[in-house]
Design an enzyme around this catalytic site. Structure first.
Site, PDB file in Angstrom:
ATOM      1  N   PHE A 127       0.747  -1.102   0.129  1.00  0.00           N
ATOM      2  CA  PHE A 127       0.001  -0.088  -0.128  1.00  0.00           C
ATOM      3  C   PHE A 127       0.774   1.104  -0.093  1.00  0.00           C
ATOM      4  CE2 PHE A 127      -2.770   3.378   1.787  1.00  0.00           C
ATOM      5  CZ  PHE A 127      -3.938   3.361   0.972  1.00  0.00           C
ATOM      6  N   ASP A 198       2.453  -4.793   8.538  1.00  0.00           N
ATOM      7  CA  ASP A 198       1.013  -3.940   8.390  1.00  0.00           C
ATOM      8  C   ASP A 198      -0.102  -4.785   8.159  1.00  0.00           C
ATOM      9  OD1 ASP A 198      -0.873  -2.136   7.664  1.00  0.00           O
ATOM     10  OD2 ASP A 198       0.204  -0.981   6.240  1.00  0.00           O
ATOM     11  N   TYR A 223     -10.292   1.302  10.954  1.00  0.00           N
ATOM     12  CA  TYR A 223     -11.677   1.672  10.109  1.00  0.00           C
ATOM     13  C   TYR A 223     -12.031   0.235   8.939  1.00  0.00           C
ATOM     14  CZ  TYR A 223      -8.409   4.065   7.005  1.00  0.00           C
ATOM     15  OH  TYR A 223      -7.397   4.617   6.174  1.00  0.00           O
ATOM     16  N   LYS A 224     -11.247  -0.850   8.855  1.00  0.00           N
ATOM     17  CA  LYS A 224     -11.581  -1.644   7.833  1.00  0.00           C
ATOM     18  C   LYS A 224     -12.359  -2.837   8.571  1.00  0.00           C
ATOM     19  CE  LYS A 224      -7.633  -0.354   5.132  1.00  0.00           C
ATOM     20  NZ  LYS A 224      -8.202   0.177   3.877  1.00  0.00           N
ATOM     21  N   ARG A 370     -12.355  -4.653  -7.215  1.00  0.00           N
ATOM     22  CA  ARG A 370     -11.934  -5.182  -5.820  1.00  0.00           C
ATOM     23  C   ARG A 370     -13.090  -5.517  -4.947  1.00  0.00           C
ATOM     24  NH1 ARG A 370      -8.374  -2.404  -1.143  1.00  0.00           N
ATOM     25  NH2 ARG A 370      -9.990  -1.029  -0.763  1.00  0.00           N
TER      26      ARG A 370
END
Lengths: 411, 411
Positions: A127, A198, A223-224, A370
């Site tokens: 990312f 991560d 927040y995922k 995705r």
């Protein structure tokens, strides 16, 4: 393999041991939400928790709330809860800042732990914020270090006597490919390098055993799959053996051993608390806690079983029903997180057409569709409907309209 | 000077041009809140704004909210609003991270702008996180730099050809002493050093003219006089002439020129947006925006007039009614922010006794009673009641009880 029918998927929902979890979330009618890997859904408990903190605590008790309602303990308290989801112990995790800021702390600490070594190894497909933060740190330190970017399969060979730290995202944000944490950590450390994970796309979605992996540092996102709310605070884990070796560079007052002594000199708090920097954003932190509390009530093995079943079923159905899409994610479940990515040259307008029909996934440049499958609230029926919509859009070419090519600020 | 009576203060309330502003806040009954300089009060609009964002936006529109509800613009949008309160222009401020993290960005940028110089000058009595962040940065950079701490009056003499940046808090957190921004900035820059102001105790309370001051950098806090909620995001201002010279070291993805292109290399956004790092904590950011919106509806000159009247009146009444307290804050209003500090050897238990009576100020080690006067919701009658309580507590010695000596985690 037999043909999958809508009935087959209905049976999977009927047998779903996590089916009741969906009631813990607020989800809009008519929407199939396959983007919980970008922003987790709203837990039903969160709005009232927020109101209680705003009106009851802030409004009612004002400054006293730091003690009376434990606001001051939020980074450690929420951190200890997250620890249970990622195989870490109490006193090993704090919830604080953003993933990016926590990456900076961890990378700076890693370079300091390994001062003779010059290289940070990462994946080219990591990312971007992970790479950007490494680049920013390297520039700040006078460009004596190097960020070495390689493909996933080249990592073991890229780690050498000059590698200070290997920084990888456990589950890739674009492809969903999942690293095998234990062997990667071992081969990294065998060469004298430190291992930084991560967990942005892992925490709450796949089992993680940081202690068992022997890793050195980890960061992750609230927040995922933790459903902590948009831009929720992130978290950082430091292996206990490293915690007290030195202070991290973002040495703010709440990481001080005695913040309210207001001493002019920084003295780090014991343990992981020194990785706290400034005052925690209480409202966002409380929403994160509500999301984490929800996850703690679930069985992580069951979450993983359902995640694999959802993604397997989605892949099978797409291949059964749709033409022209290439599977980007690993087919082997053990190498895949809780998402499936498909490649198509027209991925952007196709995704916009899906969203217009209420099937929300996302696009990742340049050509990726995705789909995230949050096991706590995605149903097998949703998988059926999503694939049916995708099939229709592709068959009718209805994605090929000007309005679906308009790029939004956030894609 | 004549003796002040309760009636005199009632008349001041009757004539108060900001009296109606108090209705914009939720304040508990029976409490006199003189700690808005630590945590601002709850704006009446905030709980509904939070609920709307949580339920209506997050719950209803999920990931689409980043565009549909402008979440992605929050750092710039709220930053532009804060800019209007501190004499800065649009495109010069972003709301992001904590004050501590923003100090790190600004200090790192300042050292890079002034690479031949080795020294950061600050006040020994500056808020500790400012000093700690400087210490952390210096350690990270290999201890080639030095943090030179002096008393306020020694600052001009302490700035020399080796000074890279002078970092001062405009209004001192303990004493309330306020620097005169223009001459300090000028004398700093005349020696080739850069000027960094921390506006934590200024923004929303005293007029600030960053552009007019000619300063180089500023940071500030959202949860004091901006009433943005506990641990609200902070802000950072960079003079336009410096913004694009280089990227700051916390180069997270939302400071990238094209975050959703997901490029492996960092390219900073134009202007102040490159000072954004990670994903903004939306819930806390929206509460901050509600507080800032409230302040924007008020006349800053009126706020300052009332602030001076409140603090002058408090000082006069304390000196009229109470013995044994020394005034720490400057007596001259132009040298004082919106708070008054008094010294007493037994400050800690005295403050606890006050709080037990519903008069909430705070203690700052080792011997300071601190009273903040937020002009939007503090009344002159509150000043009377606070001093009356202080007088009684001192006269009766009722602070001298074991329960008032128990130290809380947050003091």
């Amino acid at each position: 393999m037999s043909v999958l029918s809508r009935d087959d998927l209905a049976k999977m929902d009927a047998a779903d041991e996590l089916a009741a979890a969906r009631d813990c979330f607020v989800l809009p009618d008519g929407v199939i939400y396959l983007d919980g890997n970008s922003l987790g859904a709203l837990p039903r408990a969160t709005p009232d928790r927020l109101r209680d903190v705003a009106v009851g605590q802030w409004g009612g008790d004002l400054i006293k709330s730091w003690n009376a309602h434990g606001w001051i303990d939020l980074p450690s308290r929420v951190g200890d809860k997250i620890a249970r989801l990622i195989g870490a112990g109490p006193g090993e995790v704090v919830a604080a800042d953003s993933t990016s800021v926590n990456l900076f702390k961890a990378l700076a600490a890693a370079l300091r732990l390994n001062p003779g070594r010059r290289v940070i190894v990462s994946e080219r497909e990591n990312f971007p914020t992970d790479l950007y933060i490494a680049q920013g740190l390297i520039a700040l330190l006078g460009r004596q270090h190097e960020l070495r970017l390689v493909e996933a399969h080249e990592i073991p060979a890229a780690v050498d006597h000059d590698t200070a730290v290997v920084m990888l995202t456990h589950v890739n944000y674009r492809t969903g490919a999942m690293h095998d944490m234990v062997p990667v950590t071992r081969s990294t450390q065998a060469k004298g390098a430190l291992m930084l994970w991560d967990l942005a796309h892992s925490a709450g979605a796949v089992p993680v055993d940081l202690t068992g992996s022997g890793a050195d540092f980890a960061v992750g996102c609230g927040y995922k799959y933790l459903n902590g709310g948009p831009g929720a605070p992130a978290f950082i884990w430091v292996a206990p053996r490293h915690q007290e070796k030195f202070e991290q560079p973002l040495s703010g007052w709440l990481g001080h051993v005695a913040p309210f002594a207001f001493e002019p000199g920084y003295r780090p708090a014991a343990g992981i608390a020194r990785y706290i920097c400034g005052t925690p954003p209480v409202l966002s932190m409380v929403a994160l806690e509500a999301g984490v509390d929800l996850a703690l009530g679930m069985d992580m093995a069951a979450i993983r079983r359902k995640s694999v079943a959802l993604t397997d079923t989605f892949i099978r159905l797409v291949e059964q029903e749709c033409a022209g899409l290439a599977l980007v994610s690993p087919r082997e479940p053990s190498r895949r997180g809780s998402q499936v990515c498909l490649r198509h040259d027209e991925a952007y307008p196709i995704m916009q057409a899906l969203i217009a029909r209420g099937v929300i996934g996302d696009f990742r440049a340049p050509d990726i569709l995705r789909f995230g499958f949050a096991p706590l609230y995605v149903r097998f029926a949703d998988v059926w409907e999503a694939v049916a919509s995708l099939k229709e859009i592709l068959a009718a070419g209805s994605w090929n309209r000007p309005e679906f090519r308009v790029r939004a600020a956030v894609t």
